[in-house]
Scaffold this active site. Structure first.
Site: not given
Ligand code: DGY
Length: 329
Positions: A244-245, A274, A158, A293
């Site tokens: 990302s997270r 979340e 990404i 998200h």
């Molecule tokens: C993932 O695939 O890890 C994403 O966060 C979902 O959109």
């Protein structure tokens, strides 16, 4: 006898059909709300495979409740919802959905870069509140995106797709990763006029970048990677984007940093816990653009992720190698 599978949410029909054709299938018949933990634990008691979402905690407790389990097919590229060592120790395979969501997520990162830099949401809110009275020279001024230095933290698929798009905006690219990425450098280097440079330290990237995009997986090493110290290194005009997270960022420290104006703005697709509610302190800040998200949330990509997870699940349950294994058992 068909293998038994449990799907933790109602998925697009194309994905459901793949599992139903090969397995005795039960599922949580709701496409919006996660399956409650107690229902999940009962449901997995006699199944061979689970198709799970990132909202499901797949841990030792679940493994205890599912003695026949052979595979967990996670409908996400990230798998921080899964206790991978616990799965591996019990001989349970994990699969994920890499690749299919790369371009869609990179698009969303760009939506956040543009929305934060050019104050799109703030402008919309201002008009809706009747606050637009005239044109004036310094009204709603933002930061230029074109020509700005893009700093990418995490040079995976990404991050690479985000970087490719930056070339069209004439942005020099700086990236930080554990190791230089030959793939990223080759892809960007092949584009005429593009510039890319490796930052061996995060600090070097933070002081130089105008836009900082975080695209690292959540691991013990990246948890809490961005806090007061990192934000203080960034430029007072900088834009920070996290898709990302959430736990990669110490959220309380981000809030304080945003109040002080460094970074200048933040675009966030992910949060420490979340979902967040309307009373979350980030939402009170004018320099934040928050979305729920939705990095991979297009019809085509979510359908693709669901069918990919279904294909992985069925492969394992019918004795084939899965296309996207995460571990080896
Ligand atoms: C993932 O695939 O890890 C994403 O966060 C979902 O959109």
């Amino acid at each position: 006898m068909k293998p038994r599978a449990y799907i933790t949410r109602r998925l697009p029909q194309a994905a459901m059909d793949i599992v139903i054709a090969a397995c005795d299938t039960t599922f949580w018949d709701n496409d919006a709300a996660p399956v409650p933990r107690d229902v999940l634990l009962r449901a997995v008691a006699d199944v061979d495979g689970v198709l799970a979402l990132l909202t499901d905690r797949i841990d030792a407790g679940l493994l205890d409740a599912a003695p026949r389990l052979k595979v967990v097919a996670n409908m996400a590229v990230g798998y921080d919802n899964v206790d991978l060592p616990a799965l591996t120790a019990r001989g349970v395979l994990l699969t994920n959905t890499p690749g299919v969501l790369t371009e869609t997520t990179a698009d969303l990162v760009w939506a956040l870069i543009l929305a934060t830099s050019r104050r799109i949401v703030e402008g919309h809110r201002l008009i809706a509140a009747g606050g637009w009275t005239t044109w004036s020279p310094m009204f709603m001024v933002g930061q230029d995106v074109h020509g700005a230095t893009l700093g990418i933290v995490g040079a995976g698929r990404i991050g690479t797709a985000v970087a490719r798009r930056a070339v069209g905006f004439g942005m020099p690219i700086l990236y930080h990763n554990r190791h230089p990425s030959a793939n990223l450098e080759a892809q960007i280097g092949a584009i005429p006029g593009a510039s890319i440079r490796y930052a061996p330290t995060l600090e070097e990237l933070l002081v130089a970048a105008d836009v900082v995009v975080v695209m690292v997986p959540l691991t013990p090493e990246t948890r809490g990677m961005f806090g007061a110290r990192e934000f203080a290194l960034m430029k007072p005009t900088s834009v920070f984007v996290n898709a990302s997270r959430g736990p990669v960022v110490r959220e309380r420290e981000l809030i304080e940093a945003l109040k002080r104006g460094r970074p200048w703005a933040a675009g966030l697709d992910v949060f420490e816990v979340e979902p967040i509610g309307a009373d979350h302190p980030l939402l009170a800040l004018p320099n934040v653009v928050a979305v729920p998200h939705i990095g991979s949330a297009t019809v085509a990509t979510r359908t693709g992720m669901a069918t990919m997870a279904a294909t992985n699940l069925v492969a394992v349950l019918t004795g084939q190698p899965p296309p996207n294994p995460v571990n080896q058992v």
